[in-house]
Design a protein around this motif. Structure first.
Motif, short mmCIF file in Angstrom:
data_model
loop_
_atom_site.label_atom_id
_atom_site.label_comp_id
_atom_site.label_asym_id
_atom_site.label_seq_id
_atom_site.Cartn_x
_atom_site.Cartn_y
_atom_site.Cartn_z
N ASP A 133 5.95 -11.13 -40.63
CA ASP A 133 5.75 -10.92 -39.94
C ASP A 133 5.81 -12.40 -38.64
OD1 ASP A 133 3.65 -12.11 -39.35
OD2 ASP A 133 2.49 -10.44 -38.94
N ASP A 134 6.41 -12.47 -37.40
CA ASP A 134 7.18 -13.53 -36.51
C ASP A 134 5.92 -14.24 -36.50
OD1 ASP A 134 5.49 -11.81 -34.92
OD2 ASP A 134 6.99 -11.86 -33.39
N THR A 135 4.51 -14.01 -37.21
CA THR A 135 3.40 -15.62 -37.12
C THR A 135 3.37 -16.24 -38.49
OG1 THR A 135 1.41 -14.04 -38.19
CG2 THR A 135 2.45 -13.88 -35.34
N GLY A 136 4.34 -15.41 -39.01
CA GLY A 136 4.46 -16.06 -40.75
C GLY A 136 3.64 -15.04 -41.66
N MET A 137 2.88 -13.89 -41.29
CA MET A 137 2.13 -13.86 -42.46
C MET A 137 2.63 -13.09 -43.08
SD MET A 137 -1.06 -13.13 -43.29
CE MET A 137 -2.15 -14.27 -41.83
N ARG A 138 2.24 -12.82 -44.44
CA ARG A 138 2.83 -12.66 -45.40
C ARG A 138 2.28 -11.97 -46.35
NH1 ARG A 138 2.14 -14.07 -50.81
NH2 ARG A 138 4.10 -13.27 -52.14
N VAL A 168 11.24 -7.82 -42.19
CA VAL A 168 10.81 -9.00 -40.43
C VAL A 168 10.48 -7.82 -40.14
CG1 VAL A 168 11.39 -10.19 -39.39
CG2 VAL A 168 12.18 -10.42 -41.58
N ILE A 169 9.37 -7.65 -39.72
CA ILE A 169 8.19 -6.77 -39.08
C ILE A 169 7.39 -7.48 -37.82
CG2 ILE A 169 8.23 -5.24 -41.19
CD1 ILE A 169 5.58 -5.01 -41.35
N ASP A 170 6.91 -6.67 -36.85
CA ASP A 170 5.77 -7.10 -36.07
C ASP A 170 4.85 -7.58 -36.21
OD1 ASP A 170 7.90 -6.17 -34.49
OD2 ASP A 170 7.34 -4.09 -33.52
N GLU A 171 3.89 -6.58 -37.52
CA GLU A 171 2.61 -7.28 -37.72
C GLU A 171 2.26 -6.93 -39.18
OE1 GLU A 171 -2.02 -7.00 -36.04
OE2 GLU A 171 -0.14 -5.52 -35.68
N VAL A 172 1.86 -7.44 -39.86
CA VAL A 172 1.48 -7.39 -42.10
C VAL A 172 -0.01 -6.96 -41.40
CG1 VAL A 172 1.56 -8.50 -43.18
CG2 VAL A 172 4.21 -8.38 -42.03
N PRO A 173 -0.19 -6.37 -42.25
CA PRO A 173 -1.47 -6.26 -41.80
C PRO A 173 -1.89 -7.59 -42.59
CG PRO A 173 -1.12 -4.77 -43.85
CD PRO A 173 0.60 -4.87 -42.28
N SER A 174 -3.45 -7.80 -42.62
CA SER A 174 -3.41 -8.74 -43.47
C SER A 174 -5.10 -9.89 -42.97
CB SER A 174 -3.04 -10.19 -42.77
OG SER A 174 -4.01 -10.65 -41.23
N ASP A 175 -5.98 -10.35 -44.02
CA ASP A 175 -6.90 -10.25 -44.37
C ASP A 175 -7.21 -12.19 -44.79
OD1 ASP A 175 -7.12 -11.16 -47.61
OD2 ASP A 175 -7.25 -9.07 -48.01
#
Length: 198
Positions: A133-138, A168-175
């Protein structure tokens, strides 16, 4: 990891796998050419002499032609080799190096293995991803090899994830264990999100 996050990751990975399987041979070749050009430009811009990259599977945006040409240009490239303990060993890419199927069916180099800390001296890390995503979360593929590697590095160089444009998406689910990247390389563009990871 909360179940909702795990479920969201699984669903997104499944969707991306399906989309990648549907790509035509022509689309894959065009994407590989684009990745080659984008990585060449990035390496030149950063003055890279030593880096890590990965050998793409058939479904991933192609990195193999880039690796071959970069080795011919004198760039030292470390390729990941999976281990049973969840860490990565590394092997130096060579012009005539053999490739075998490693753990999980991934293409891996055959040859002398360097330990996990070998990657500490590179100028750039280029890693696979399912989405960013555009914050760099992979979002990786769920085994944690690259998150562990990035999380353990004392001085981490720029890290770029390679994906198709639609990933390249808006938000990647992350922990809490997931690691961000510095930038994204797609077949049509390179996006630098931050000058350094830390």
């Amino acid at each position: 990891m909360p179940d909702a996050i795990a479920d969201a990751k699984r669903a997104l990975r499944a969707e991306i796998r399906e989309r990648r399987q549907l790509l035509s041979e022509q689309a894959r070749e065009t994407a590989a050419d684009g990745i080659h050009a984008q990585l060449d430009a990035l390496v030149d811009e950063l003055g890279v002499r030593s880096m890590s990259c990965f050998l793409s599977t058939t479904a991933e945006p192609g990195t193999r032609a880039f690796v071959t040409d970069a080795v011919a240009r004198g760039i030292r490239i470390l390729l990941p080799v999976t281990r049973t303990d969840g860490l990565l060993d590394w092997a130096v890419a060579t012009a005539d190096g053999d490739i075998a199927e490693g753990m999980y069916g991934l293409p891996e180099p055959v040859g002398e293995l360097l330990g996990p800390i070998a990657v500490n001296d590179v100028d750039l890390l280029v890693i696979p991803a399912a989405a960013v995503d555009d914050t760099g979360m992979r979002l990786g593929w769920g085994r944690g090899f690259f998150d562990k590697t990035l999380g353990s590095m004392q001085r981490c160089p720029p890290v770029y994830a390679v994906v198709y444009d639609s990933e390249v998406i808006d938000e990647v689910p992350s922990d809490v264990h997931d690691q961000r990247v510095t930038g994204i390389v797609t077949p049509t563009r390179t996006i630098t999100l931050a000058p350094t990871r830390r």
